[in-house]
Design an enzyme around this catalytic site. Structure first.
Site: not given
Ligand code: FAD
Ligand code: SF4
Lengths: 338, 730
Positions: B236, B619-620, B624, B629, B693, B695-696
């Site tokens: 993290f 775009r994902i 899943k 995330q 992206g 993640g955050e």
């Protein structure tokens, strides 16, 4: 962790002998508290006497209709035992409000009563603490004391007893059976834990060389009108800020018998006979509950960060008594407060 | 062809992880492995005047006790200690000298045959200090804050506009120190190979960062050591910089010429980086219609005395809300603590929390629906550089999120909704993060059996990099995903930066595309050269790799045939993907977060019963892992709102809840319904695949949405996080 010897006691008498032979020895049951403290160098026993295999795992009915619970009955077995669920659901509920399933599987009845405070200074050997090192001073008095005691404190220590099970046992009027070199004795659970006074390093009235063999529940189980309400900083797996065990006998709307004990507020499960007497013979109404709460919290004093506990305790007492009265005890799996 | 990209592909490393065959840094072993245990300083500032290791050395099984006094040599220039993401300053050097810079600083390493022996002997190391005056309390030291470079150019006259504004809201919001608490403890196993070289298994978010760092610190040639980190049990941001245990394990290996493992304890983990405590001061000036005249945001954050760690807490309003005047500043207060570091959505998690609480307060003052206020101020441009976005579907996030949540049924007055004894509160907030991309190289080796190995030095910190790399490669090479093997996180593999900032998905995916394209070209050339090739008349640029074949419109040959005919066993291509710098557009991800809380009116107990997070993040790649995330981010946001706080006793300068029994994070009981919506956000400008992206972004906005919901439920505005029940009692 320091090095230590390890012995396995063959029976209770052997455990007592081993304790007498080595003043630095400690009993170990589930180990969920003692091992943690050893890892932090707070406890440094010269010897561990393993009692976990002693035959103290039975739950038996007593002649007068109560129950005798062996000191090594795991917390989970106790909470899910049919006789406890049916006759002493307050105790089952309090146990399930504590720790996690994994810990309850390991934790024993005796160990639970003997578990030490969670005061962070007690756990940290770099900070002064009278309980850990008598005479060094109490870091909590003017430190991070948000979760410290409001009742029965002293200028030497304001730690709380963290046990949930003990709060229900106190309310139920349980007895503690003890064996020692000079024979067996029995004391009331409410007399088992001490107030800190000027000797906060002594948590309980268990003598050195003594071992808890059982806890006894009197016949009266308050199975209809009871509740255990634990208020904490997250919805599970946290020690109580305040917890309340309430048990009532009702005749119509009148209270014929009342028990009330608090956790998370003192060095021991906190009961007041006066508060309970004030409920007896009265209607189960908020007014009377408020009066009982006032009596139970009489003398409560706050330090810098724990003042909220006094009001919180008052409200929690009221709520728990309502839950008990309406026979809608707090669920320990559904976290919404009933 | 997209057989995998965009689908909910299960993690390719899932089985290895749940069956325990995935090995973590502290699980690698070697012949003769010995164990190091760290001795920590117990004061926050001063000097070691005596460090007596004699008793520890007497313990049977103890091999050595390394201290600043007897250690092998370490680099003496700051430059050597500056890793890829080091902030300004003079990085901490473990066991370098006798100075104590923070409580919990490592001051000795006891090395023994057994870990328990080392741990026991560590208690026998005696230390005397000369203690200096110290300070650890941000609020007390706020006055000594010094200004960092302006995060954004001021626009207009914010101060004047604020003073003149018809309506003004101004407040401090306090975000406490937080620690990452990844499940896996920091650990390094440094293996002393027979040729004297070192293989360093380390828990890190960047093996090449650690590699360069170790080479500099220990004056080694790149070939002398190799850093490997195949799996990371959460980091993290705490693993962006090399942590001190990698220095200690390697130092001990060099001193003893043996393989050494060092695993930190949970308490020691609290001596690493952390989300710095910040006081976020936000002021908003508005017109009666809800448009903004001025935004100012000042963050006062903790840093250590030896490094200036700062982040972008304050500039986010430039992206979100139109205002002719704005002013932002970031100030630091030097305290006797370890240097803070990035922690999930660094800057935004704290700063946007304050901004979004402030917007909610403004909406209340204006008697406007919080979404309506945000739409009134909606900015189609990034005002700091006055740029349009590559894409920005934030309006759609508000709409879809509101609809899924049922926002229209909200009654605006505080305390106006209830469910029995509980007050019900509905709150919302906006989230925003950057869509970054970095140079990454990928190597693909295609073998004639139709398998491909894809390799890159990037880490998978649990986010799913193994899986998306496999998905992209499978599609680009036209192979089933089972035929793709992915190797990551070895410093000897092709170049990658640290994994962080949400840049790895876009960066690694495009590097895979680049290398796969080179493979396709090579195969096309070979295929066309085959006798009677069905591709003979096709343009090499137009043939594709599909289902193990190369060709077009039915004219195709199998890849295996091409390679067999050409007598080629393997084709290897490595490609460094550099993104062309596009300064004409701003790149961001966005979200709209909606939260429902139920608060017991009498007791203040808070339950977060529903969260809807609608995310626009291009775009994902994998619905899943992407959902996971966001779920993780929401859970963490709940923790940030209600639970997390590192408790420092400022008299001792010491953290008093350095364990995860007392440092609270949410448990299962605290988590109810979480609904994740990915809003369609086609973006053909940002990069070829349209990836941003995520993640955050999942955590940003969540704490504010909950705080705003608590206000709506109770009428109490809590600006000091976390919102514990005592703050709601009076
Ligand atoms: C993370 C965490 C969370 C927890 N949360 C809660 C909570 O919410 N509520 C709660 O109530 N508890 C909680 N606990 C504490 C837990 O209930 C106790 O650790 C447990 O009950 C101790 O029992 P044990 O058998 O493991 O004791 P041990 O660790 O084996 O022993 C504890 C002490 O008791 C002594 N002892 C044990 N048996 C006897 C005996 N028969 N006679 C005399 N002395 C004896 C030992 O010598 C030792 O000093 C938590 C613990 C942890 C680690
Ligand atoms: S409250 Fe008791 S246990 Fe805590 S520091 Fe003071 S003396 Fe020690």
């Amino acid at each position: 962790m320091n090095n230590f010897q390890y012995s396995r006691a063959s029976d209770v008498a052997d455990a007592i002998r081993l304790l007498a032979a080595d003043p630095g020895a400690k009993l170990i049951a589930g180990g969920t508290n003692l091992i943690d403290l050893m890892k932090e160098n707070v406890e440094r026993p010269s010897r561990l006497i393993d009692i976990s295999r002693l035959p103290l795992r039975d739950i038996e009915e007593t002649a007068d209709g109560g129950l005798r619970i062996g000191a090594l009955v795991p917390n989970s077995d106790l909470a899910y035992h049919p006789l406890i669920e049916q006759r002493y659901p307050l105790l089952a509920s309090a146990i399930l409000a504590g720790a996690s399933a994994q810990l309850r599987n390991m934790a024993s009845v005796g160990g639970n009563l003997m578990q030490r405070t969670r005061c962070p200074y007690f756990y940290d050997t770099t900070t002064p603490c009278n309980k850990r090192s008598p005479g060094m001073g109490c870091s909590a008095l003017d430190g991070l004391n948000r979760n410290h005691a409001i009742l029965g404190t002293s200028e030497s220590c304001i730690a709380t007893s963290p046990s949930d099970m003990g709060v229900a046992l106190a309310a139920l009027g349980a007895l503690v059976h003890i064996a020692g070199r000079t024979g067996d004795r029995t004391i009331a659970l409410t007399d088992f834990h001490r107030l800190p006074g000027d000797k906060p390093h002594i948590d309980t009235n268990l003598g050195s060389g003594e071992i808890i063999t059982a806890v006894e529940l009197p016949p009266q189980g308050f199975a209809r009108n009871y509740s255990y309400l634990k208020i904490r900083d997250r919805l599970s797996y946290a020690f109580a800020l305040v917890s309340v065990a309430a048990a009532l006998e009702l005749e119509g709307n009148a209270v014929s018998e009342a028990r009330l004990a608090l956790g998370g507020v003192a060095h021991k499960p906190w009961r007041s006979l006066e508060a309970e007497a004030a409920l007896r013979g009265q209607a189960a109404t908020p007014d009377h509950f408020g009066r009982a709460a006032d009596l139970l919290l009489q003398g409560a004093t706050a330090r810098s960060h724990n003042g909220f506990k006094i009001e919180l305790a008052r409200r929690a007492i009221m709520r728990t008594l309502m839950q008990a009265t309406s026979a809608t005890p707090q669920s320990q799996s559904h976290k919404k407060i009933a | 062809m997209n057989a995998y990209v965009g689908t909910p592909t299960s993690r390719v490393d899932g089985r290895a992880k749940v069956t325990g065959t995935a090995k973590y840094a502290g699980e690698f072993t070697a012949d003769g492995l010995v164990h190091g245990f760290v001795v920590e300083a117990t004061i926050p500032r001063g000097r070691i005047v005596r460090l007596d290791t004699s008793e520890a050395l007497k313990v049977a099984g103890v091999l050595d006790v390394l201290t600043h006094a007897n250690r092998p040599s370490l680099a003496d220039k700051d430059e050597a200690w500056k890793d890829e993401v080091a902030p300004e300053g003079s990085p901490f050097r473990p066991l370098y000298d006798d100075l104590i810079r923070f409580n919990g600083q490592p001051i000795a390493l006891v090395v023994a045959e057994e870990w328990e022996t080392a741990k026991f002997a560590a208690t026998l190391v005696l230390v005397d200090y000369e203690q200096d005056g110290f300070a650890t309390d941000l609020e007390a030291e706020r006055g000594s804050a010094s200004e960092m470079d302006k995060p954004h150019r001021p626009r207009g006259d914010a101060k004047g506009a604020l003073a003149a504004a018809a309506l003004r809201h101004e407040a401090d919001y306090l975000i406490p120190t937080e620690h990452h608490n990844p499940m896996e403890l920091y650990a390094t196993t440094t293996v002393w190979e027979s040729d004297g070289k070192l293989t360093v298994y380390d828990k890190t978010q960047g093996v090449q960062n650690v590699h360069k760092f170790l080479c500099a610190v220990f004056d080694k040639k790149p070939d002398d050591l190799r850093v490997i980190s195949p799996f990371v049990g959460g980091a993290f941001g705490s693993g962006l910089r090399p942590q001190y245990q990698v220095v200690l394990a390697t130092l001990a290996a060099l001193a003893l010429k043996r393989s050494v493992r060092v695993v930190l304890t949970r308490r020691q983990m609290y001596g690493l980086g952390h989300r710095p405590m910040t006081i976020e001061h936000v002021a908003l000036g508005a017109r009666p219609d809800g448009t903004l005249d001025a935004v100012t945001h000042e963050a006062v954050a903790v840093t250590s005395r030896y490094e200036d760690f700062s982040r972008n807490d304050t500039g986010w309003a430039e992206q979100l809300y139109k205002s002719p005047n704005s002013h932002f500043s970031h100030k630091l207060v030097d305290l006797d603590v370890s240097t803070p570091c990035d922690m999930r959505a660094p800057g935004a998690a704290s700063g946007v929390c304050a901004l979004e609480c402030a917007m909610d307060e403004l909406a209340v003052a204006l008697k406007l629906d919080p979404i309506e206020l945000r739409l009134k101020c909606y900015s189609d441009r990034d005002q700091s550089e006055d740029l349009p976005y590559t894409s920005k579907q934030l309006r759609e996030c508000y709409a879809r999120g509101a609809e899924a949540f049922g926002w229209a049924r909200r009654t605006p007055a505080p305390r106006s909704m209830r469910d029995g004894k509980e007050l019900v509160g509905w709150g919302m907030a906006t989230g925003v993060w950057e869509a970054l991309q970095m140079p990454v190289a990928v190597r693909i080796v295609l073998t004639s059996n139709g398998h491909a190995e894809v390799s890159c030095a990037a880490s998978d910190i649990g986010t799913g990099t193994y899986t998306i790399v496999a998905q992209v490669a499978a599609d680009a090479l036209g192979l089933p995903i089972e035929n793709i093997s992915v190797r990551l996180a070895d410093s000897a593999l092709p170049q990658a930066p640290v994994e962080g900032g949400s840049w790895m998905a876009a960066s690694s995916a495009h590097a895979v595309l680049g290398a796969a394209e080179d493979i396709r070209q090579e195969l096309a050339r070979l295929a066309k050269a085959m006798p009677d090739s069905p591709l003979a008349h096709l343009d090499a640029a137009n043939v594709a790799l599909v289902d193990g074949m190369i060709g077009r419109n039915g004219a195709a040959v199998s890849i295996a045939d091409v390679m067999r005919h050409s007598n080629i066993e393997r084709i290897e291509k490595e490609k460094l993907n550099q993104f062309a710098e596009d300064k004409s557009h701003a790149r961001n991800t966005h979200s709209a977060v909606f939260a429902e809380v139920k608060v017991d009116e009498q007791l203040g107990v808070i339950r977060v019963t529903r969260v809807v997070s609608a995310v626009a993040a291009g775009r994902i790649l994998n619905t899943k892992t992407a959902r996971s995330q966001i779920l993780g981010g929401v859970v963490w946001g709940i923790g940030m709102a209600l639970h997390e706080e590192t408790a420092m006793d400022h008299r001792f300068g010491r953290i008093m809840n350095a364990n995860i029994a007392e440092y609270h994070i949410p448990v299962n009981a605290d988590i109810h319904d979480i609904d994740v919506i990915f809003v369609d956000e086609p973006d053909d400008r940002i990069n070829r695949l349209g990836i941003k992206g995520l993640g955050e972004i999942g955590i940003v906005g969540v704490p504010a949405a909950i705080a705003n919901a608590v206000y709506h439920a109770t009428g109490k505005r809590i600006r000091r996080f976390p919102i514990t029940l005592d703050k709601l009692l009076d």
